[in-house]
Design a protein around this motif. Structure first.
Motif: not given
Lengths: 274, 424
Positions: A52, A77, A80-81, A87, A89, A93-95, A106-107, A172-173, A176
């Motif tokens: 970041f 991006h 993670a990819k 990570r 937060f 920071r969820l949707f 989404v993850a 969610r993390a 990935t």
């Protein structure tokens, strides 16, 4: 074996050096904790590792078996990819408008998107998309079970209680499929029971083969589960070792009690930018 | 009681401002005497009525706000459920409507217009409703589609069906081209730049006379054919009427256009509905919810935004192509900012992200003014009032809830309070 090595990392904001020449190594299969007083530069260091911030100096390298990857050279991006570093937060920071299950899907975007043939096959319902989606659902269910959120899978993430949101963010993390999971104050705002459940979850994640790096204020969590602790103060590393070593370290105690420091111990050092 | 007093005071204040606003133009009447001299004579009656309406309206609105029960969950759920029936019912109605006996040609024409805006609304819904990027220049892609077809048809003699995909591709290309510079912008700034793009496209079209014909536009754009059969009033071989041995009639062409736009609009809807349940659509919605979290999950934010711009623009291009073939004439006057504003209003009024909402809103936005023609000068007044009332009653649009794209058990609609509005 090393999973993450941070070398000579420096981060300057104008005249302020938030992180100053920090070196440390996180071992594969370990839980590494970064601690320090407020304003010690923990979150800045963390943001440098997770892409970041672009560090002013130094390198962040993640090891994938034989190969290693410079995270500081990757675009945001790709951390993670390609880097497979996930990570969470400090301020969750969820949707919020999507369900817990959708958050977990989404993850898995990159994996799923690759199976849709640029979206066309996916729209037509052809190709390997169905199989990929089933697999993604299985992984999501696995993490819903582990984080004890299975019953709330269809609830919007924004409507979950605070503790559940923290767990969902970790799930969610993990969706990935990272080799290293970075957690920014995962225990903040949790009650003692939730906090101890979190310990169990983190240990389980470690035992399933993902290394962890965490920033934490809650010493109960840090001392109980960490294999290795890095202590920062005023943007510099002041100690590095096992929980037992850290607890006995006089510099750490001094930093936390503010000994030998005339001014505000929480302020990072300001020095002119080079 | 205390609340009533404060409401009363509030309504009085509104009445005062109404007096200030209406005073100069309702409170007096400009007239001529027998010597053709202008003079003002006061009309306090009219002014009093206007002020009284504002006073009473405000008081009623406040009362309604006080006593309005919060919409219970089962009502919202029932509404979401009835949505499942409304959509197929509307579809059946749309298919059957032109065949109903006694439906005047003008109504079918109105249907064509409504569905053109519906399609634009669905296209913009991808950008604004799903991806949360506030686009005020959507008309640019409508114009690109229309002019692509117009120019290809008049310069290379291509027909509607060959040009339709080309118009879509060109519009999508422009969507990407215009999308690049605005990737870093958010919210209001994004809105301003997209607004400027809409104007730039229109001004280029207006001023590049040698290519586009400038303000005179392009005429003699071919009408669509049905597998090579023309819809011409002359009849004879090679025309629709001649081939089937029936008398040529204008309604045949109107009906043909009606079903083309119905098909195109349904294609837009179907693709959007499918995409919403795909990784790409979920990534758009995730982008609307939280861009930073998207990045941390390895989603390429740039590409995801560009696909939203491109796919939204593509459907705008299709609609533009249809617009050109329907009228046979295009000029820059058809692509002013008011078009972008209308389409955006359709999306917002319908409820961002809701497909059914767009249908309802385009019926209201396009159908109502057309139906009110007979009211003449009061038409826009009533229409404007209706829009204000709708937005007061349903601030997040007709359909403000969101249906989850996937569920383990029974899917529950998500309330508007949890859904982010995005805006870049």
């Amino acid at each position: 074996m090393t999973i993450l090595s941070v070398a000579d990392l420096t981060m300057r904001f104008g005249g302020l050096t938030a992180v100053n020449n920090v070196n440390f190594i996180a071992e594969r299969g370990h839980i590494t904790a970064i601690i320090g007083p407020n304003g010690a530069g923990k979150t800045t260091l963390f943001n440098c590792i997770t892409g970041f911030y672009k560090p002013s100096d130094g390198s962040v390298t993640v090891a994938h078996g034989e190969k290693s990857l410079r995270l500081d050279k990757l675009p945001g991006h790709a951390i993670a990819k390609k880097g497979r570093v996930a990570r969470t937060f400090q301020n969750i920071r969820l949707f919020g408008g999507m369900t817990a299950l959708e958050n977990l899907l989404v993850a898995q975007h990159n994996k799923l998107q690759a199976s849709t043939g640029l979206g066309v096959l996916g729209i037509l319902g052809l190709g390997g998309y169905r199989a990929a989606e089933r697999q993604a659902m299985e992984l999501a269910k696995h993490w819903l079970h582990l984080t004890d959120l299975y019953d709330r899978a269809d609830d919007p993430a924004g409507a979950l209680p605070y503790g559940a949101q923290r767990r969902l963010e970790i799930a969610r993390a993990m969706c990935t499929d990272p080799v290293l999971l970075c957690l920014d104050e995962p225990a903040a705002g949790l009650n003692p029971r939730e906090s101890s459940a979190l310990n169990d979850l983190l240990l389980k994640i470690r035992d399933e083969g993902t290394s962890l790096l965490l920033i934490e204020h809650d010493m109960g969590v840090v001392m109980k589960i960490s294999d290795h602790i890095v202590v920062l103060d005023h943007g510099q590393k002041i100690a590095d070792g096992t929980p037992a070593q850290i607890r006995a370290d006089p510099t750490v105690i001094a930093a936390y009690l503010g000994e030998g420091d005339d001014d505000d111990p929480d302020a990072p050092i300001a020095e002119p930018a080079r | 009681m205390k609340r009533l007093t404060s409401d009363f005071r509030d309504a009085l204040a509104v009445a005062f401002f109404a007096l200030l606003v209406f005073g100069p133009f309702l409170g007096q009447h400009l007239d001529t005497d027998e010597n053709y001299q202008l003079y003002l004579h006061p009309t306090p009656g009219l002014l009093a009525i206007a002020v009284a309406i504002c006073f009473a309206g405000r008081l009623l609105m406040l009362q309604w706000h006080n006593f309005r029960p919060a919409t219970p969950v089962h009502v919202t759920n029932a509404m979401a459920k009835s949505g499942k029936f409304i959509a197929p019912a509307l579809l059946v109605f749309a298919v059957v409507m032109p065949f109903l006996p006694g439906v005047p040609n003008a109504y079918i024409d109105l249907g064509v217009l409504i569905m053109t805006y519906m399609m634009l609304g669905w296209g913009l819904n991808i950008v604004v409703g799903l991806a949360g990027l506030l686009d005020l220049g959507y008309v640019a892609f409508y114009a690109v589609g229309a002019y692509s077809f117009g120019l290809l048809a008049t310069n290379f003699g291509l027909g509607f069906w060959e040009c339709l995909p080309l118009a879509g591709i060109l519009a999508a290309a422009w969507g990407i081209f215009l999308g690049f510079p605005v990737l870093r912008l958010r919210g209001d700034y994004l809105a301003i730049v997209t607004l400027a793009f809409g104007e730039i496209i229109r001004l280029v079209i207006t001023n590049w006379s040698s290519l586009t014909g400038g303000p005179n536009g392009i005429t003699q754009i071919p009408h669509p054919t049905l597998f090579g059969l023309k819809f011409s009033m002359a009849g004879g071989p090679g025309t629709f009427a001649g081939f089937f041995g029936i008398t040529p009639h204008p309604y045949q062409r109107t009906m043909f256009l009606y079903f083309i736009i119905l098909g195109l609009a349904l294609l837009t809807n179907w693709v959007t509905l499918r995409l919403r349940k795909q990784p790409l659509g979920r990534a758009w919605e995730a982008l609307r919810e939280d861009e930073i979290a998207c990045r941390s999950l390895g989603i390429n934010v740039r590409n995801t935004k560009l696909t939203a711009f491109a796919i939204g623009a593509m459907f705008g291009g299709f609609a533009g192509c249809f617009f050109a073939t329907r009228d046979g004439f295009i000029s820059p006057d058809s692509f002013t900012f008011i078009e972008s504003a209308t389409v955006l209003a359709i999306v917002v009024l319908g409820g961002s992200g809701s497909q059914l909402g767009v249908v309802l809103a385009s019926c209201v936005m396009i159908g109502v003014p057309a139906m009110l023609q007979s009211l003449q000068i009061y038409r826009m007044l009533i229409f404007g009032l209706a829009l204000v009332v709708i937005m007061v009653v349903r601030p997040r649009g007709f359909i403000s809830t969101r249906q989850p794209t996937v569920s383990l058990g029974k899917a529950k609609a998500i309330g508007a309070d949890l859904i982010a509005e995005g805006r870049g």
